[in-house]
Enzyme design. Structure first.
Site, PDB file in Angstrom:
ATOM      1  N   HIS A 271       0.832  -1.208   0.000  1.00 54.17           N
ATOM      2  CA  HIS A 271       0.000   0.000   0.000  1.00 54.17           C
ATOM      3  C   HIS A 271       0.868   1.259   0.000  1.00 54.17           C
ATOM      4  O   HIS A 271       0.716   2.150  -0.843  1.00 54.17           O
ATOM      5  CB  HIS A 271      -0.925  -0.023   1.231  1.00 54.17           C
ATOM      6  CG  HIS A 271      -1.753   1.210   1.393  1.00 54.17           C
ATOM      7  ND1 HIS A 271      -3.086   1.251   1.067  1.00 54.17           N
ATOM      8  CD2 HIS A 271      -1.441   2.464   1.833  1.00 54.17           C
ATOM      9  CE1 HIS A 271      -3.554   2.464   1.295  1.00 54.17           C
ATOM     10  NE2 HIS A 271      -2.577   3.223   1.771  1.00 54.17           N
ATOM     11  N   GLU A 272       1.772   1.321   0.959  1.00 57.63           N
ATOM     12  CA  GLU A 272       2.608   2.520   1.083  1.00 57.63           C
ATOM     13  C   GLU A 272       3.522   2.677  -0.128  1.00 57.63           C
ATOM     14  O   GLU A 272       3.813   3.787  -0.558  1.00 57.63           O
ATOM     15  CB  GLU A 272       3.416   2.484   2.388  1.00 57.63           C
ATOM     16  CG  GLU A 272       2.558   2.487   3.662  1.00 57.63           C
ATOM     17  CD  GLU A 272       1.600   3.682   3.749  1.00 57.63           C
ATOM     18  OE1 GLU A 272       1.875   4.725   3.126  1.00 57.63           O
ATOM     19  OE2 GLU A 272       0.559   3.539   4.427  1.00 57.63           O
ATOM     20  N   HIS A 275       1.788   4.573  -2.748  1.00 59.78           N
ATOM     21  CA  HIS A 275       1.912   6.035  -2.612  1.00 59.78           C
ATOM     22  C   HIS A 275       3.246   6.507  -3.201  1.00 59.78           C
ATOM     23  O   HIS A 275       3.305   7.516  -3.906  1.00 59.78           O
ATOM     24  CB  HIS A 275       1.847   6.446  -1.139  1.00 59.78           C
ATOM     25  CG  HIS A 275       0.468   6.408  -0.551  1.00 59.78           C
ATOM     26  ND1 HIS A 275      -0.590   7.125  -1.069  1.00 59.78           N
ATOM     27  CD2 HIS A 275      -0.030   5.755   0.535  1.00 59.78           C
ATOM     28  CE1 HIS A 275      -1.677   6.908  -0.325  1.00 59.78           C
ATOM     29  NE2 HIS A 275      -1.363   6.078   0.645  1.00 59.78           N
ATOM     30  N   HIS A 278       3.147   6.535  -6.836  1.00 61.06           N
ATOM     31  CA  HIS A 278       2.323   7.665  -7.274  1.00 61.06           C
ATOM     32  C   HIS A 278       3.166   8.953  -7.313  1.00 61.06           C
ATOM     33  O   HIS A 278       3.049   9.757  -8.228  1.00 61.06           O
ATOM     34  CB  HIS A 278       1.126   7.798  -6.315  1.00 61.06           C
ATOM     35  CG  HIS A 278      -0.055   8.521  -6.893  1.00 61.06           C
ATOM     36  ND1 HIS A 278      -1.205   8.749  -6.176  1.00 61.06           N
ATOM     37  CD2 HIS A 278      -0.267   9.088  -8.106  1.00 61.06           C
ATOM     38  CE1 HIS A 278      -2.072   9.411  -6.929  1.00 61.06           C
ATOM     39  NE2 HIS A 278      -1.530   9.635  -8.095  1.00 61.06           N
TER      40      HIS A 278
HETATM   41 ZN   LIG Z   1      -2.547   5.291   2.199  1.00 56.75          ZN
END
Ligand SMILES: [Zn+2]
Length: 484
Positions: A271-272, A275, A278
């Site tokens: 998940h991290e 980021h 992104h």
């Molecule tokens: Zn998050």
């Protein structure tokens, strides 16, 4: 138990145990304590925070906050706070957000009924002579979980080696983004644990940025896991390489042994990293376009979690730390199956808060007495008596301690809808989660533009249509609503 004992010691009662009035103390106590009366007490203390008619009672403050918000947006020409707040969110207006919540709500309630039936059956079998109450939910849910899913998290951990998972991140980034990660030694770091990698385009060699990984827990470090940028990309500022980081609090393996992490932590790790990708993939002209949209910005990172359970990652990287054997299919199946466990409870307690948030900000505050308003609204919604809002109004910090999440709590669900729908696009693509064509669209429309394209339009370009809630319903084990 050690923690609770030290909490009691701090309070001058070294021979006793203390259950502090926090979620991390309440939740395990309600899950595991056999003492029903104590569970009720802990439950009542926790869910009445800020609602005790004393000097810490927040009901009046809530009313004041709502009035001020309402007054301010009236001056700006809006009917209510929610209408003003949501205009630059993906949902655009409170009606759209409400519609989504209301389309999931009935299925969640139906599921709660089934969960309570399962729990009541166990209680009856044990001759407990009780009717399931809110302080029994976690306790009996845990018994159902053991009976139905029988997952041993220690067993799973043996296949989740941190270094292998880091390689799995790089593998995923290479397949989707064409990024290559190369370790570098000559970059100054703030702690010796921090590892730095140069990120470059696999074909052109062009340098995209540096990625800093600070994986281990240590004293004084903020808890949890997060991603950060030290420098973001913008054309206007000279298109300099991105400086991104991921930070976790894994417990370092003893000297000479690998660091093993839980399945949840592995998901968070992906998940991290989502980021970070992104940030790294950003291709925007103006620095302000890097800013996130509340109900959209978690979507990209949530989506990336899905690559952890792909066959490609499992077969290459999820291997036993001693034998090197691939994690057994049966175990992966169990993990997949358990994902829908207790979704009635989780969805209902979340949605009750999200719906309340929206009701508070679409109702004239002159008509609101928070305690009464909460009670009546929940009754109207048909809130099950065995569950309480995840955050009751007098301690709903997201909404009342600041404005960041006011009328934004639904955003988690909104992002979940996109995540589930986008994941199905990959599942159905000719080459599945590693489909080149779809990966290209993913980067081009959903990652690189950051906030430079309207999220709804960006999503349509990726998917060829708007997101539907069907995939989310399947993910949670809810029936998919039939279209009329
Ligand atoms: Zn998050």
């Amino acid at each position: 138990m050690l923690i609770r004992q030290s909490a009691a010691e701090e309070r001058g009662k070294p021979d006793k145990y203390a259950i502090t009035n926090t979620r991390s103390s309440m939740d395990p106590f309600l899950t595991y304590s056999d003492e029903r009366e104590m569970r009720e007490k802990v439950w009542r203390n926790y869910y009445s925070r800020g609602d005790n008619d004393d000097e810490f009672d927040n009901n009046k403050i809530i009313k004041k906050i709502l009035k001020l918000r309402h007054e301010r947006v009236n001056l700006l020409g809006y009917n209510n706070f929610a209408a003003w707040r949501l205009q630059n969110r993906m949902a655009k207006n409170p009606e759209n957000a409400m519609e989504l919540m209301k389309s999931v709500w009935p299925a969640a309630l139906t599921r709660v009924e089934a969960e309570v039936t399962d729990m009541q059956a166990i209680a009856d079998k044990e001759n407990a002579h009780i009717i399931i109450k809110p302080w029994d939910y976690r306790y009996y849910a845990e018994k159902v979980r053991k009976e139905k899913y029988d997952l041993d998290s220690e067993e799973i951990k043996q296949y989740l080696v941190l270094d292998n998972l880091t390689d799995a991140l790089f593998f995923t980034a290479e397949k989707l983004f064409n990024f290559r990660f190369t370790p570098v030694q000559d970059v100054p770091v703030f702690h010796e644990d921090v590892q730095v990698y140069e990120v470059s385009d696999k074909d052109t060699g062009e340098i995209i940025g540096l990625w800093h990984l600070d994986p281990y827990a240590r004293q004084g470090k903020r808890s949890g896991a997060w991603a950060n940028t030290y420098r973001s990309y913008s054309e206007l500022e000279g298109a300099k390489p991105v400086l991104a980081s991921n930070n976790s609090n894994f417990i370092k393996g003893a000297k000479g042994t690998p660091t093993l992490i839980s399945w949840d932590d592995a998901e968070t790790f992906f998940h991290e990293f989502g980021h970070a990708l992104h940030f790294l993939a950003a291709d925007v002209k103006y620095p302000t376009l890097n800013s996130g949209v509340r109900d959209y910005t978690e979507f990209q990172s949530q989506l990336l979690e899905r690559w952890l359970a792909t066959d490609e990652v499992i077969n290459r990287f999820l291997r036993h730390h001693e034998t090197g054997e691939v994690i057994p299919k049966k175990l992966v199946e169990k993990i997949r199956k358990s994902a829908t466990f207790n979704q009635g409870f989780a969805t209902t307690e979340f949605l009750a808060s999200a719906l309340m948030d929206m009701k508070y900000h679409t109702t004239n505050p002159d008509k609101i007495e928070p305690r009464k308003f909460e009670k009546e609204t929940l009754k109207e919604l048909g809130m099950p008596k065995e569950i309480v809002m995840r955050h009751r109004s007098p301690h709903f910090g997201h909404v009342f301690s600041g404005e960041g999440y006011a009328t934004g709590y639904y955003g988690y669900l909104w992002a979940d809808v996109l995540t589930a729908d986008a994941a199905e696009a990959f599942a159905e693509a000719p080459d599945g989660f590693y489909d080149k064509n779809l990966a290209e669209k993913l980067v081009k429309y959903l990652f690189a533009p950051r906030n430079a394209i309207d999220p709804a339009e960006a999503y349509r370009k990726f998917r060829g249509r708007d997101a539907k809630i069907d995939a989310l319903m399947r993910d949670r084990g809810f029936p998919v609503p039939e279209k009329e």
